[in-house]
Design a protein around this motif. Structure first.
Motif, PDB file in Angstrom:
ATOM      1  N   LEU A 168       0.832  -1.203   0.000  1.00 38.72           N
ATOM      2  CA  LEU A 168       0.000   0.000   0.000  1.00 38.72           C
ATOM      3  C   LEU A 168       0.868   1.256   0.000  1.00 38.72           C
ATOM      4  N   ALA A 169       1.968   1.213   0.748  1.00 37.18           N
ATOM      5  CA  ALA A 169       2.896   2.356   0.771  1.00 37.18           C
ATOM      6  C   ALA A 169       3.501   2.598  -0.604  1.00 37.18           C
ATOM      7  N   ILE A 170       3.877   1.509  -1.291  1.00 34.57           N
ATOM      8  CA  ILE A 170       4.462   1.637  -2.633  1.00 34.57           C
ATOM      9  C   ILE A 170       3.435   2.215  -3.604  1.00 34.57           C
ATOM     10  N   GLU A 171       2.213   1.679  -3.576  1.00 35.51           N
ATOM     11  CA  GLU A 171       1.177   2.110  -4.516  1.00 35.51           C
ATOM     12  C   GLU A 171       0.703   3.535  -4.248  1.00 35.51           C
ATOM     13  N   THR A 172       0.801   3.976  -2.991  1.00 35.82           N
ATOM     14  CA  THR A 172       0.262   5.292  -2.624  1.00 35.82           C
ATOM     15  C   THR A 172       1.315   6.393  -2.678  1.00 35.82           C
ATOM     16  N   MET A 173       2.539   6.084  -2.237  1.00 33.95           N
ATOM     17  CA  MET A 173       3.546   7.123  -2.009  1.00 33.95           C
ATOM     18  C   MET A 173       4.570   7.277  -3.124  1.00 33.95           C
ATOM     19  N   ASN A 174       4.692   6.289  -3.972  1.00 36.42           N
ATOM     20  CA  ASN A 174       5.719   6.389  -5.016  1.00 36.42           C
ATOM     21  C   ASN A 174       5.413   7.528  -5.991  1.00 36.42           C
ATOM     22  N   ASP A 175       6.445   8.344  -6.259  1.00 34.21           N
ATOM     23  CA  ASP A 175       6.354   9.475  -7.209  1.00 34.21           C
ATOM     24  C   ASP A 175       5.462  10.608  -6.713  1.00 34.21           C
ATOM     25  N   ILE A 176       5.292  10.786  -5.406  1.00 30.04           N
ATOM     26  CA  ILE A 176       4.540  11.940  -4.916  1.00 30.04           C
ATOM     27  C   ILE A 176       5.522  12.982  -4.371  1.00 30.04           C
ATOM     28  N   GLN A 177       5.033  14.199  -4.243  1.00 27.02           N
ATOM     29  CA  GLN A 177       5.851  15.306  -3.736  1.00 27.02           C
ATOM     30  C   GLN A 177       5.787  15.347  -2.211  1.00 27.02           C
ATOM     31  N   VAL A 178       6.956  15.343  -1.568  1.00 23.02           N
ATOM     32  CA  VAL A 178       7.053  15.509  -0.118  1.00 23.02           C
ATOM     33  C   VAL A 178       8.037  16.639   0.157  1.00 23.02           C
ATOM     34  N   GLU A 179       7.471  17.745   0.669  1.00 23.73           N
ATOM     35  CA  GLU A 179       8.284  18.930   0.975  1.00 23.73           C
ATOM     36  C   GLU A 179       9.129  19.366  -0.223  1.00 23.73           C
ATOM     37  N   GLY A 180       8.470  19.382  -1.391  1.00 28.92           N
ATOM     38  CA  GLY A 180       9.117  19.912  -2.595  1.00 28.92           C
ATOM     39  C   GLY A 180       9.949  18.920  -3.373  1.00 28.92           C
ATOM     40  N   LEU A 181      10.119  17.696  -2.882  1.00 21.91           N
ATOM     41  CA  LEU A 181      10.906  16.693  -3.606  1.00 21.91           C
ATOM     42  C   LEU A 181      10.031  15.509  -4.002  1.00 21.91           C
ATOM     43  N   CYS A 182      10.250  14.992  -5.210  1.00 18.38           N
ATOM     44  CA  CYS A 182       9.534  13.794  -5.675  1.00 18.38           C
ATOM     45  C   CYS A 182      10.257  12.564  -5.134  1.00 18.38           C
ATOM     46  N   ILE A 183       9.579  11.792  -4.295  1.00 16.19           N
ATOM     47  CA  ILE A 183      10.241  10.640  -3.675  1.00 16.19           C
ATOM     48  C   ILE A 183       9.885   9.347  -4.407  1.00 16.19           C
ATOM     49  N   LYS A 184      10.756   8.378  -4.270  1.00 13.41           N
ATOM     50  CA  LYS A 184      10.518   7.032  -4.775  1.00 13.41           C
ATOM     51  C   LYS A 184      10.306   6.108  -3.578  1.00 13.41           C
ATOM     52  N   VAL A 185       9.329   5.218  -3.691  1.00 13.71           N
ATOM     53  CA  VAL A 185       9.085   4.214  -2.653  1.00 13.71           C
ATOM     54  C   VAL A 185       9.131   2.851  -3.338  1.00 13.71           C
ATOM     55  N   ARG A 186      10.082   2.035  -2.936  1.00 14.01           N
ATOM     56  CA  ARG A 186      10.287   0.749  -3.619  1.00 14.01           C
ATOM     57  C   ARG A 186      10.918  -0.256  -2.667  1.00 14.01           C
ATOM     58  N   ARG A 187      10.862  -1.499  -3.071  1.00  8.81           N
ATOM     59  CA  ARG A 187      11.487  -2.559  -2.297  1.00  8.81           C
ATOM     60  C   ARG A 187      12.980  -2.617  -2.599  1.00  8.81           C
ATOM     61  N   PRO A 188      13.755  -3.192  -1.666  1.00  9.48           N
ATOM     62  CA  PRO A 188      15.169  -3.412  -1.986  1.00  9.48           C
ATOM     63  C   PRO A 188      15.274  -4.417  -3.128  1.00  9.48           C
ATOM     64  N   VAL A 189      16.235  -4.247  -3.980  1.00 12.15           N
ATOM     65  CA  VAL A 189      16.426  -5.170  -5.099  1.00 12.15           C
ATOM     66  C   VAL A 189      17.449  -6.222  -4.677  1.00 12.15           C
ATOM     67  N   THR A 190      16.942  -7.424  -4.381  1.00 11.64           N
ATOM     68  CA  THR A 190      17.803  -8.557  -4.013  1.00 11.64           C
ATOM     69  C   THR A 190      17.276  -9.784  -4.733  1.00 11.64           C
ATOM     70  N   GLU A 191      17.981 -10.902  -4.562  1.00 14.29           N
ATOM     71  CA  GLU A 191      17.515 -12.135  -5.208  1.00 14.29           C
ATOM     72  C   GLU A 191      16.135 -12.549  -4.692  1.00 14.29           C
ATOM     73  N   PHE A 192      15.773 -12.097  -3.496  1.00 13.36           N
ATOM     74  CA  PHE A 192      14.503 -12.484  -2.910  1.00 13.36           C
ATOM     75  C   PHE A 192      13.343 -11.619  -3.391  1.00 13.36           C
ATOM     76  N   THR A 193      13.616 -10.453  -3.936  1.00 11.13           N
ATOM     77  CA  THR A 193      12.533  -9.552  -4.353  1.00 11.13           C
ATOM     78  C   THR A 193      12.438  -9.384  -5.860  1.00 11.13           C
ATOM     79  N   LEU A 194      13.244 -10.124  -6.615  1.00 11.96           N
ATOM     80  CA  LEU A 194      13.211  -9.971  -8.067  1.00 11.96           C
ATOM     81  C   LEU A 194      11.848 -10.354  -8.655  1.00 11.96           C
ATOM     82  N   ASP A 195      11.163 -11.301  -8.014  1.00 11.47           N
ATOM     83  CA  ASP A 195       9.850 -11.719  -8.521  1.00 11.47           C
ATOM     84  C   ASP A 195       8.724 -11.156  -7.670  1.00 11.47           C
ATOM     85  N   SER A 196       8.971 -10.058  -6.968  1.00 15.57           N
ATOM     86  CA  SER A 196       7.974  -9.533  -6.025  1.00 15.57           C
ATOM     87  C   SER A 196       6.674  -9.126  -6.715  1.00 15.57           C
TER      88      SER A 196
END
Length: 711
Positions: free
Chosen positions: A491-519
């Protein structure tokens, strides 16, 4: 149609082997004889066509979740999933209710012996005995023991004027029955033909036990199964017979006087096989009625009441004369000694109820259990079980396709080699790591003077947070937020990714590891899991949410259950919940309302399986210690690579994928209305035990023409 409740009643989602046995017994006999299972609801049990249990011996809950994507059919088709405890020494005996104890001698206890022992030890209050409640304490006469017309209708006896009895023949009974009317014991044996069960033998005995009629009968239709194990009739015996149904009907009309009373055990089936109507009957299965209207089989009553052994295992099938004579003797015993004397046998007691097993249930209906396996014949020494031993799992599969539709209850056991303990421990570690990383998000960049409290509050609004860490290794600060549950992270990824927070566009994503490649794939498949269909996750709920929701329940059609998790230590309600609805459309509509401006909640469709969350909490947070040493991941990885290269196609991932597809094909061959259970019993190794997993559903009528899904 028969159906299962949407939500399992077990609070912790774990179902014991005894509770599983409760369900199987109820599926066979129904509420007239067996208490309802305590942990789930099976509705319209009498509309079940079959019961099939598939056991994947050597597999556990760990295997299902570690190779979740490979078990495609099982997770999409089976909505009802539950935990099983670690396996016992004899899993199969436990789930069908067999006793492994021995008697004072060294021979194993038989089913009948267990029941008899429980009955004779039972102490029951006569006032609570259903026999005493119906007939009183005093001695009764013949007319008092006759079934009323209402009772005959309720228990499906053939009656004059019934739509299904239009071609039935009436006896010459004129209704002048008194307490001195003659009793006749009747028993029939049947075979299975292309039109169902048909008569092959009829026996009639008089008051003194003298046999006045014993006739073999040849059915008009093609015989599919002689049911020799019950009837004693074989093709060789029946081949020379020329007697037909109309011949025995005529003979019975001549032999029975107008005031005759017929006595039998489950006499409705005998009269239907004879296609005859007789209005005055005593049915010993209803005369000696047990607690909750339970009906006992004739062999058991003969042993307990009369002290005689009938239908012995060394005989080929039942002796119809012996059965007719025994039913008559039971009725005479009841008339001579009265209800109060009968009540001392404790037929209504709880110990007897507990002693009943699935094989006994089937035997009381004149049915057998089919057991297909490639292992040692665990049930072959017991009567009432047709065991087929196969040389391989593939052969078990082929036999199951042919044999399972022919039996009302089947156990099909596939056996798999246990995995290396090191590999199993590594799977556990990887599962913990994978789920932790899937439930973790990185957010940023933030300005150097950002409001940390405000940002933390923002991310906590999506669900419970385990930890928030500020990352200062980057040019601008980032946050690492680890959530307790996957829905909150998604829900955090779907809601917060690419939104403006205090003037900056933030990214919200999972860490990229062998365990999250198929997330992304895993999240999509979890959303489509049949258990999650119609379930939504909501964050930001208060302690008054339940009351508020129920007050406006008219807005939420199809709401079936509300799951409000509590903190394990404080027992306080957490700030999120799950709502289960009858359909996906009901859930979607509710989600739109609850996340609207009036409710101001955050939510999405559910991803976490209820039983999975409970199991995940029990996984060790650190790699297990093997042989007293801390095994480092590289060393263990080398062992795994060697092992996988050696086994090649037998890698557990391939096994899971292959057998999910095979079971899917087998499932589609089942009859509509079949209660199907898939059981992964769990495993044990040198480093501990691993709980099992159960999946169940009733195959719907409309599925019978549904093509198999490709994986």
């Amino acid at each position: 149609k028969a159906c299962l409740s949407t939500l399992l009643l077990a609070a912790n989602c774990e179902v014991t082997h005894g509770q599983l046995c409760e369900l199987l017994k109820y599926a066979v006999l129904g509420k007239s004889s067996i208490p309802k299972p305590s942990w789930c609801q099976l509705l319209h049990q009498n509309h079940l066509s079959n019961v099939v249990v598939f056991i994947l011996k050597g597999m556990s809950q760990l295997h299902f979740y570690r190779f979740y994507l490979e078990f495609g059919f099982l997770r999409k088709a089976f909505r009802h999933k539950f935990c099983l405890p670690p396996p016992s020494s004899n899993f199969l005996s436990d789930i069908i209710g067999l006793q492994n104890e021995k008697t004072d001698g060294d021979s194993p206890r038989t089913i009948e012996g267990t029941l008899l022992s429980a009955t004779l030890k039972a102490s029951t209050n006569p006032q609570n005995d259903p026999i005493v409640q119906k007939y009183g304490y005093e001695q009764v006469g013949v007319t008092r023991c006759l079934l009323t017309k209402e009772e005959m209708e309720r228990f499906h006896f053939p009656l004059q004027g019934s739509p299904s009895c239009e071609d039935f023949i009436l006896t010459k009974c004129n209704g002048s029955v008194t307490d001195s009317s003659p009793l006749f014991g009747l028993d029939c044996e049947m075979c299975l033909t292309s039109k169902g069960r048909e008569l092959t033998r009829v026996s009639l005995v008089t008051d003194g036990g003298h046999c006045v009629m014993d006739e073999l009968v040849k059915p008009d239709d093609k015989i599919l199964d002689y049911l020799t194990c019950f009837s004693g009739i074989t093709k060789k015996i029946l081949n020379p017979v020329t007697t037909k149904l109309k011949d025995v009907q005529k003979l019975l009309r001549e032999l029975l006087p107008p005031e005759a009373v017929l006595v039998g055990h489950s006499l409705d089936q005998d009269l239907r096989a004879l296609k005859m109507i007789h209005p005055h009957v005593i049915d010993t299965s209803l005369l000696y009625i047990g607690k909750q209207a339970r009906r006992f089989k004739l062999q058991f009553l003969a042993k307990v009441i009369l002290g005689k052994d009938i239908q012995c295992s060394n005989k080929l099938g039942h002796d119809a004369i012996e059965d007719a004579r025994t039913a008559l003797e039971l009725a005479q015993y009841f008339l001579k000694h009265g209800p109060q004397k009968v009540s001392i046998f404790g037929l209504a007691s709880d110990p007897l109820e507990l002693a009943l097993c699935v094989l006994e249930c089937l035997d009381s209906l004149g049915q057998k259990l089919l057991f297909l396996t490639q292992d040692t014949d665990e049930l072959s020494s017991l009567g009432n079980c047709q065991t087929i031993k196969c040389p391989s799992n593939k052969e078990v599969l082929e036999q199951a396709r042919v044999e399972v539709p022919l039996f009302p209850f089947s156990v099909v056991q596939f056996s798999f080699e246990p995995f290396m303990p090191e590999f199993t421990e590594e799977m556990k570690r990887r599962m913990r790591t994978k789920w932790t990383e899937m439930s973790t998000v990185y957010a940023g960049p933030f300005s150097k003077n950002y409001n940390l409290r405000m940002v933390k509050k923002m991310f906590k609004s999506f669900g419970p947070v385990q930890s928030i860490t500020v990352i200062l290794e980057t040019h601008r600060p980032h946050l690492r937020i680890q959530y307790e549950i996957l829905e909150a992270a998604q829900l955090a990824i779907e809601t917060m990714n690419d939104i403006q927070v205090e003037g900056l566009c933030i990214k919200v994503r999972r860490p990229v590891t062998e365990f999250t490649l198929d997330s992304d794939t895993l999240v999509n498949e979890l959303e489509q899991d049949s258990e999650n269909q119609g379930t939504i996750y909501l964050a930001g709920v208060s302690e008054t949410f339940k009351t508020h929701l129920l007050q406006q329940s008219n807005l939420f059609h199809g709401l079936e259950a509300m799951i409000l998790p509590k903190d394990v230590k404080s027992r306080k309600q957490k700030n999120y919940c799950f709502l289960k609805f009858k359909t996906f459309d009901n859930a979607q509509r509710a989600l739109e309302i609850l996340t609207g401006k009036d409710w101001e909640l955050k939510g999405r469709h559910a991803l976490t399986l209820r039983h999975f969350q409970a199991w995940l909490r029990d996984l060790p947070p650190e790699p297990a210690r093997l042989m007293g040493l801390q095994v480092t991941p590289p060393l263990l990885e080398n062992k795994m690579v060697f092992w996988i290269n050696t086994l090649k196609v037998n890698h557990p991932k391939m096994i899971a994928w292959r057998w999910s597809r095979r079971i899917e094909k087998l499932y589609h061959s089942l009859n509509p209305g079949t209660l199907c259970l898939i059981l992964l019993p769990g495993t044990k190794n040198a480093f501990g035990s691993h709980p099992g997993l159960g999946l169940m559903k009733i195959k719907d009528e409309e599925e019978s023409n549904t093509p198999s899904m490709g994986m």
